[in-house]
Design an enzyme around this catalytic site. Structure first.
Site, PDB file in Angstrom:
ATOM      1  N   THR A   1       6.911  -7.912  -0.757  1.00  0.00           N
ATOM      2  CA  THR A   1       7.682  -7.162   0.062  1.00  0.00           C
ATOM      3  C   THR A   1       7.956  -5.830  -0.033  1.00  0.00           C
ATOM      4  O   THR A   1       8.757  -5.394  -0.891  1.00  0.00           O
ATOM      5  CB  THR A   1       9.193  -7.841   0.646  1.00  0.00           C
ATOM      6  OG1 THR A   1       8.983  -9.243   0.777  1.00  0.00           O
ATOM      7  CG2 THR A   1       9.960  -7.144   1.860  1.00  0.00           C
TER       8      THR A   1
ATOM      9  N   LYS B   1      17.634  -4.226  -0.677  1.00  0.00           N
ATOM     10  CA  LYS B   1      16.168  -3.623  -0.634  1.00  0.00           C
ATOM     11  C   LYS B   1      15.353  -3.757   0.593  1.00  0.00           C
ATOM     12  O   LYS B   1      14.974  -2.946   1.471  1.00  0.00           O
ATOM     13  CB  LYS B   1      15.287  -4.184  -1.721  1.00  0.00           C
ATOM     14  CG  LYS B   1      14.057  -3.405  -2.115  1.00  0.00           C
ATOM     15  CD  LYS B   1      13.146  -4.251  -2.964  1.00  0.00           C
ATOM     16  CE  LYS B   1      12.266  -5.229  -2.023  1.00  0.00           C
ATOM     17  NZ  LYS B   1      11.203  -5.858  -2.737  1.00  0.00           N
TER      18      LYS B   1
ATOM     19  N   LYS C   1       7.813  -9.598   8.300  1.00  0.00           N
ATOM     20  CA  LYS C   1       8.592  -9.944   6.905  1.00  0.00           C
ATOM     21  C   LYS C   1       9.874  -9.235   6.940  1.00  0.00           C
ATOM     22  O   LYS C   1      11.016  -9.814   6.792  1.00  0.00           O
ATOM     23  CB  LYS C   1       7.753  -9.476   5.758  1.00  0.00           C
ATOM     24  CG  LYS C   1       8.608  -9.594   4.480  1.00  0.00           C
ATOM     25  CD  LYS C   1       8.727 -11.156   4.316  1.00  0.00           C
ATOM     26  CE  LYS C   1       9.700 -11.487   2.914  1.00  0.00           C
ATOM     27  NZ  LYS C   1      10.222 -12.598   2.784  1.00  0.00           N
TER      28      LYS C   1
END
Lengths: 296, 296, 296, 296
Positions: free
Chosen positions: D94, D240, D170
């Site tokens: 990611t 994050k 995502k």
């Protein structure tokens, strides 16, 4: 002039006292009667019920909240039934916009005048006749009210012939101050965790004329010193005013995200026992979220 | 003193000019060289590359953003390699806290001094030597920098020996102003939809000393008048500063919900073509959310 | 059982119809009497006033808002005065927590039972007797109410003996759905501006079991298709429920920043004429803030 | 097929293992080499440096963050220099949208293929080859990558020929889950302070099919039980991903107020030592703001 005055809290007592000193014939009423004694000693008549304060040309209300004003006005023995046609009700409490509208309509229907006249200033300014009065109402009602308002305030700002607009100005003013408190709180959370003492930060900031405004200096100082007692203006009152601003905004369909943030800050403060702290105590919450721990 | 000056935008040109007038031996550099011509006419030497501005006791940078400063400092021909040991780099741009920290470390390792010295004030204040300078750095570096900073500013506020704290003060200051803009915008959305003309509102509000601060008057006036062109400080710059404040806060783990709201306001403004407007244009968004339509 | 049913909107009509079908002796009341006709044809008695629907063992209310319930209960001819001791009032509207508390206290004082029994489900589920009923009240009142609730719903979830907790569950449920709508709206604003068609996005997302929940599929589909008419659940009702959730939270001093955001979204939607749209239309606002323009 | 695999954390190790089992000739690389041993035992070659894993038709990266991917790709001995023309880099970490764009451009310029292929699923799903793979890239690159992706995942969702769109999907997915966590946290703060046990609340809620989605059940359960250790997905990783979503949104000028709220929640959590807790621990913060105290 023959004047009634209902509500003798810290603000009302000062205002009524100045009306007496200016030579008006003042009848005062307060639910707990002992608060009327100092004013009686200054020459006021004391009323045993609201109605006894309603036989003059003007009656003031300066009460805690919407409920208290509703009781005084719409009660069986209330202002609406007892005030003479042509006489004027001056409402100086910070009440909701919707109650101000309801009062305006009810008094108009009863042939009475209504002036919404909330004030800016603390109890010491009320005692000194140094309030700033924001007034709105029909021209004829404002004309009757004006000399009295000029007695309680150093300046009378007539906003509109629509009474509710005075309430909007008052509520928006307190919203602005609370916004600055929040902004200062976040700024100090940042610089404080960065390593700069918040007191030194405030000294630096207010050395710059751009930031040398009284409310930055005052509220920034309180936050930096964490000096929230005794309260100059209690958190519960701040919360009430933000609630009233949001309610007025909701009725008009005006989204106010910063006011929503302030609402949440006040609720957090009160959920942690901060009701009696000064409203600037919301300015500590950003630092707490950032992990700062209060020291004993 | 022999001084280099890198970055001759509207702010830098004024600052460099005052250094020349004060009798310093100034070498100026700007990527587009034509901006150096007026200063050459005032007596400056012009540099063809950054390194040529690095042979004095001090070199200023006053550049657009982090990237420009990084190029000037860390490039092959940059300040870090060319500045003498003991000489001082004064960074006056509004840069990120993390770049300030990186600069402090790099210069320390190279035996050079570093003073972070962002400024408050518009181009006209820069031209007049009337900026407010917030400075931080080691005592020896600040001592060297001080007479120069006193030349470009009317006041030099020394914050700390930790350079990054000057950046925190600068970023927090712009955050405070943007917060007041948002608060005024929401207040005017409310009173405006309630029926009060925003210009009249600002007149009333600023009649009350509590609210009679320059930035309330100035920014409130711009919002009320919807006068966002020409920009005194462009929305893109405001957005950058809020971004830098949020980045510094993120690194320190300081949640700043009001700064987050401002971030979203700037993005909304820029998504609708407002990049070149004055940053106070975010103060119109509350009224737009409330359904107000811009008139042609 | 002898049952009264007050409020024959789209939800109430279906519920009352199922009570009739199950063999109960139902007396229905609606302010606009023509809505009672179809139920009369099914065998209901029709009442001309609230009191006439109060002579059974149970009376339901399924009304638009707090005000309507207050009128039906506290009016001179209302439920409180007319319902027999030991009989039960079942309130199935989505009302405020504070009104639920007030009803519980008033009925208890009058020796009557009170069950708060809000429902999840759309009008088609009400017509089919397929609602989910969340019920709370004293054990004895719930015992009386249960067979009726099992008639109008496919499942009865008894929460507590404290009626207000059923309202909390209902309000929190609608808050959760509105939160997902907002989240989907922001996600689609991002991927949509990034270049991915929102419909394709929803197809991809719901191919992943983690996201294959009915309300993601349904509401995501509506937002992607921008299909907000006809409303399954009107924006005004969504706004009301968020308002009630925030009011309950305020009384308990629970800050709910996401609920505050939803409040502002609904106000923005309604300020732009979206009252009659489906509440999922708030899911378009993020894309509008991001500059997307509605096409005709 | 000859495949390189760089990054053997909990996710990468499972994916690489499945590629080996499927009969591919796999060379694995990890910075700490001991993590490669179990895969060597399964038949993988082990590389001593990134370049040694780049001589096949495909190389995967599954690394911790942007920085690690940048090092692996752009380093002197990195993928970009060593991968053959026509070979394909599959990035399954990611990573930020901007790094995905930079990778796409760099590989295209080098005549290499690039497929962005982030995955949904926990380490156990990776070990079982049961991930959901969201893939985007040019048709020819996706064609080469597909059989490998079908080996590591139970389903491959091809989004677009623009690699960055896979990253948007995502990031938006994790944003949606975090949003539901926040909503559940606020709902439980409300009902909990109202007097309903959060565990009972979750039981009731998930008895209603509308709310019976896996992520409501799972995350709601964790919040109700306050069971945040061991972390299924650490708060630092959640933070994050929200940061990356906000960064992508900022670049596109998409305001995401709910994402901003989540950002602040994660910062608050981490400022109080919650880095290693499960990301659902942000769902406790609303109750803490409401005054609830953690019990030992």
């Amino acid at each position: 002039m023959k004047v009634g005055f209902i509500g003798l809290g810290r603000m009302g007592a000062g205002m009524a006292s100045n009306l007496i000193k200016a030579g008006h014939e003042v009848t005062v009423y307060n639910r707990s009667p002992e608060k009327a004694h100092p004013l009686r000693d200054q020459g006021a008549k004391t009323a045993k019920r609201v109605s006894e304060a309603c036989d003059g040309a003007v009656v003031f209300t300066m009460l805690a909240d919407d409920g208290a004003v509703e009781n005084a006005v719409f009660g069986e023995d209330g202002i609406l039934r007892r005030l003479a046609r042509g006489a004027v009700h001056i409402s100086s409490s910070t009440i909701s916009a919707s109650l101000a509208e309801r009062l305006a309509a009810a008094h108009a229907e009863a042939g009475q005048g209504f002036v919404s006249a909330p004030v800016f200033g603390r109890p010491d300014a009320a005692a000194a006749g140094q309030l700033y009065v924001v007034a709105a109402g029909t021209a004829s009602a404002v004309e009757i009210a004006r000399p009295l308002l000029e007695t309680v305030g150093q300046k009378v700002l007539v906003v509109s012939d629509n009474p509710v607009l005075a309430n909007f100005v008052k509520l928006s003013g307190n919203f602005l101050i609370a916004s600055v408190i929040e902004a200062l709180g976040e700024a100090m959370a940042l610089v404080g965790k960065g390593g700069l003492d918040p007191r030194q930060y405030m000294d630096i900031l207010t050395s710059i004329p751009l930031f040398n405004a009284p409310f930055i200096k005052n509220y920034g100082g309180l936050i930096a010193e964490r000096k929230f007692e005794p309260a100059g203006f209690a958190a519960t009152l701040g919360q009430k005013d933000i609630r009233l601003a949001l309610a007025a905004a909701e009725n008009l369909r005006v989204p106010m995200p910063l006011a929503s943030l302030l609402r949440d800050r006040f609720l957090t403060l009160m959920a942690h026992g901060g009701e009696k702290l000064d409203w600037s105590a919301i300015g500590r919450l950003a630092a707490k979220d950032a992990g700062e721990v209060d020291k004993g």
